[in-house]
Design an enzyme around this catalytic site. Sequence first.
Site, mmCIF file in Angstrom:
data_model
loop_
_atom_site.group_PDB
_atom_site.id
_atom_site.type_symbol
_atom_site.label_atom_id
_atom_site.label_comp_id
_atom_site.label_asym_id
_atom_site.label_seq_id
_atom_site.Cartn_x
_atom_site.Cartn_y
_atom_site.Cartn_z
ATOM 1 N N LYS A 1 40.859 9.271 67.712
ATOM 2 C CA LYS A 1 39.459 8.953 67.390
ATOM 3 C C LYS A 1 38.614 8.942 68.660
ATOM 4 O O LYS A 1 39.160 8.867 69.775
ATOM 5 C CB LYS A 1 39.390 7.589 66.690
ATOM 6 C CG LYS A 1 39.893 6.419 67.521
ATOM 7 C CD LYS A 1 40.086 5.171 66.671
ATOM 8 C CE LYS A 1 40.580 4.000 67.516
ATOM 9 N NZ LYS A 1 41.048 2.882 66.662
ATOM 10 N N ARG B 1 38.153 -7.079 59.064
ATOM 11 C CA ARG B 1 37.312 -5.886 59.222
ATOM 12 C C ARG B 1 37.174 -5.175 57.881
ATOM 13 O O ARG B 1 36.160 -5.324 57.210
ATOM 14 C CB ARG B 1 37.933 -4.985 60.296
ATOM 15 C CG ARG B 1 37.039 -3.912 60.821
ATOM 16 C CD ARG B 1 37.508 -3.334 62.134
ATOM 17 N NE ARG B 1 38.773 -2.593 62.048
ATOM 18 C CZ ARG B 1 39.322 -1.936 63.070
ATOM 19 N NH1 ARG B 1 38.716 -1.926 64.242
ATOM 20 N NH2 ARG B 1 40.463 -1.292 62.934
ATOM 21 N N HIS C 1 45.960 -3.770 60.234
ATOM 22 C CA HIS C 1 45.749 -3.641 61.679
ATOM 23 C C HIS C 1 45.861 -5.018 62.321
ATOM 24 O O HIS C 1 45.315 -5.993 61.808
ATOM 25 C CB HIS C 1 44.350 -3.053 61.912
ATOM 26 C CG HIS C 1 44.111 -2.589 63.311
ATOM 27 N ND1 HIS C 1 45.012 -1.810 64.001
ATOM 28 C CD2 HIS C 1 43.072 -2.777 64.153
ATOM 29 C CE1 HIS C 1 44.525 -1.547 65.210
ATOM 30 N NE2 HIS C 1 43.348 -2.130 65.321
ATOM 31 N N ARG D 1 50.864 4.024 64.538
ATOM 32 C CA ARG D 1 49.572 4.639 64.883
ATOM 33 C C ARG D 1 49.398 4.448 66.385
ATOM 34 O O ARG D 1 48.949 3.415 66.855
ATOM 35 C CB ARG D 1 48.443 3.963 64.091
ATOM 36 C CG ARG D 1 48.652 4.010 62.572
ATOM 37 C CD ARG D 1 47.447 3.461 61.831
ATOM 38 N NE ARG D 1 47.095 2.111 62.233
ATOM 39 C CZ ARG D 1 47.541 0.998 61.641
ATOM 40 N NH1 ARG D 1 48.359 1.036 60.611
ATOM 41 N NH2 ARG D 1 47.156 -0.183 62.093
ATOM 42 N N TYR E 1 16.519 1.514 92.701
ATOM 43 C CA TYR E 1 15.460 0.765 92.017
ATOM 44 C C TYR E 1 15.540 -0.714 92.369
ATOM 45 O O TYR E 1 16.619 -1.306 92.362
ATOM 46 C CB TYR E 1 15.581 0.923 90.505
ATOM 47 C CG TYR E 1 15.272 2.324 90.027
ATOM 48 C CD1 TYR E 1 13.987 2.848 90.160
ATOM 49 C CD2 TYR E 1 16.264 3.104 89.448
ATOM 50 C CE1 TYR E 1 13.704 4.141 89.719
ATOM 51 C CE2 TYR E 1 15.988 4.391 89.003
ATOM 52 C CZ TYR E 1 14.707 4.903 89.145
ATOM 53 O OH TYR E 1 14.426 6.162 88.713
ATOM 54 N N CYS F 1 21.487 4.501 89.074
ATOM 55 C CA CYS F 1 20.356 5.124 88.377
ATOM 56 C C CYS F 1 20.877 5.804 87.111
ATOM 57 O O CYS F 1 22.073 5.823 86.842
ATOM 58 C CB CYS F 1 19.690 6.185 89.249
ATOM 59 S SG CYS F 1 19.228 5.646 90.897
ATOM 60 N N ASP G 1 21.096 8.975 86.592
ATOM 61 C CA ASP G 1 21.843 10.204 86.867
ATOM 62 C C ASP G 1 22.482 10.260 88.256
ATOM 63 O O ASP G 1 23.079 11.274 88.609
ATOM 64 C CB ASP G 1 20.921 11.421 86.720
ATOM 65 C CG ASP G 1 20.037 11.292 85.504
ATOM 66 O OD1 ASP G 1 20.576 11.318 84.395
ATOM 67 O OD2 ASP G 1 18.817 11.107 85.673
HETATM 68 C C1 LIG Z 1 42.248 2.396 66.957
HETATM 69 C C2 LIG Z 1 43.257 2.010 65.969
HETATM 70 C C3 LIG Z 1 44.618 2.166 66.258
HETATM 71 C C4 LIG Z 1 45.137 2.557 67.623
HETATM 72 O O1 LIG Z 1 45.125 1.400 68.448
HETATM 73 P P1 LIG Z 1 45.670 1.453 69.950
HETATM 74 O O2 LIG Z 1 45.497 0.061 70.446
HETATM 75 O O3 LIG Z 1 44.790 2.395 70.683
HETATM 76 O O4 LIG Z 1 47.066 1.909 69.879
HETATM 77 C C5 LIG Z 1 45.528 1.921 65.251
HETATM 78 N N1 LIG Z 1 45.110 1.514 64.031
HETATM 79 C C6 LIG Z 1 43.820 1.312 63.737
HETATM 80 C C7 LIG Z 1 43.435 0.864 62.371
HETATM 81 C C8 LIG Z 1 42.840 1.541 64.692
HETATM 82 O O5 LIG Z 1 41.557 1.334 64.393
#
Ligand SMILES: *Cc1c(COP(=O)(O)O)cnc(C)c1O
Length: 376
Positions: free
Chosen positions: A40, A138, A168, A221, A270, A316, A318
């Site tokens: 992602k 979430r 998660h 994951r 700045y 800044c 850039d």
């Molecule tokens: C981003 C995410 C992950 C990966 O997490 P890491 O800490 O980068 O391994 C796994 N599951 C879900 C639902 C996530 O949003």
Amino acid sequence: MVPGYHRPAVVKVNLGAIRRNLENEMKHLDPGQKMFAVVKANAYGHGAVEVAKVAEKVGAAGFCVAILDEALQLRRADIVKPILVLGVVSPEYAPVAAVNNISLTVPNLEWLKDAEKYLVKENLQLKIHLGIDSGMGRIGFNEDDEFIAANKFLENNEHFFVEGMFAHFASADSADETYFEHQRDKFNHMKSLLTVKPKWIHVDNTAASIFHSGIKSDLVRFGIGIYGLNPSSNPASPDLDSQIKLEPALSFESELTHVKTIHQGDGVGYGSTFVADEDTIIGTVPVGYADGFIRKFQGFKVKVGDDYCPIVGRICMDQFMVKLPKKMSVGTKVVIISNNPDDPNNIKAAADYVDTIHYEVACLLNDRLPRVYYEK
Ligand SMILES: *Cc1c(COP(=O)(O)O)cnc(C)c1O
């Protein structure tokens, strides 16, 4: 933003490190366990397609992304393995996902009912993963009744293929396991309510996989570990030791575009937050907060040639300025963030400096910075 190909500022990504991190995780998996590579947010700033291609070669069983467009990007790049969108996609896009063989997360029962209407119209079947809120707060089911009703809704429903169920963890990177265990127990309870049979039941992110043993999960994951970064970045607790070797892949490099001597009383940037009290050599680097290198980095030391030099004055949009110990020529290499964890400007140190986590530092580096790939 257009990528700046005519400016010396790039994000370099070592695909060799990415490959070895993925290989190490593959070896670390339980027997029969699969890995989905989490790519992602443009692979946490590293380049989604390039990273996904490496993961595919190493044997990832699929991919996770956050939004539907990221999944479509992978499909356009001829990635054919399963892709799961982890965030909530509006039900009206269920047909787009179905047609492209992209799996979506189910956040609640209402979503399922809405998505069904769109799928019926086009006579399509969508692959889904049931999201469980086991304590992340979430998305996903957190009430028994609704989850039971969703299972009932899905039984013999030809418009959905229940490919997965997942939750998660909120604190798998913490040495205190109390909440982790609470989440695991809640998930196991929800699992006991299943009447449909998902193919993959999964809970592990990188932290759960490399710090915790004995969680039964069909797939990991694997996200931040791909990029060689230790997910234990909670400033309140020391780093937990990863059970696998991780090699950071990303460095952020530029060059001096201007060098000059300023004199007593001359300011830099700045608001003139830096004023010279003697003759001072100042170098300019063509990178700023518009690249995702935020103003809070003022004072951070970057490597110019062989010297670590502080950023002086405000960053800044850039450009930023550094105080040099000696005259250096235009074109001298500047390593803003190093991929060597032993260097003082490694990404973890950079994140600590601005009070955040390395995930955020990497993701902020935006597409004005071309990605340059090499294998080492
Ligand atoms: C981003 C995410 C992950 C990966 O997490 P890491 O800490 O980068 O391994 C796994 N599951 C879900 C639902 C996530 O949003």
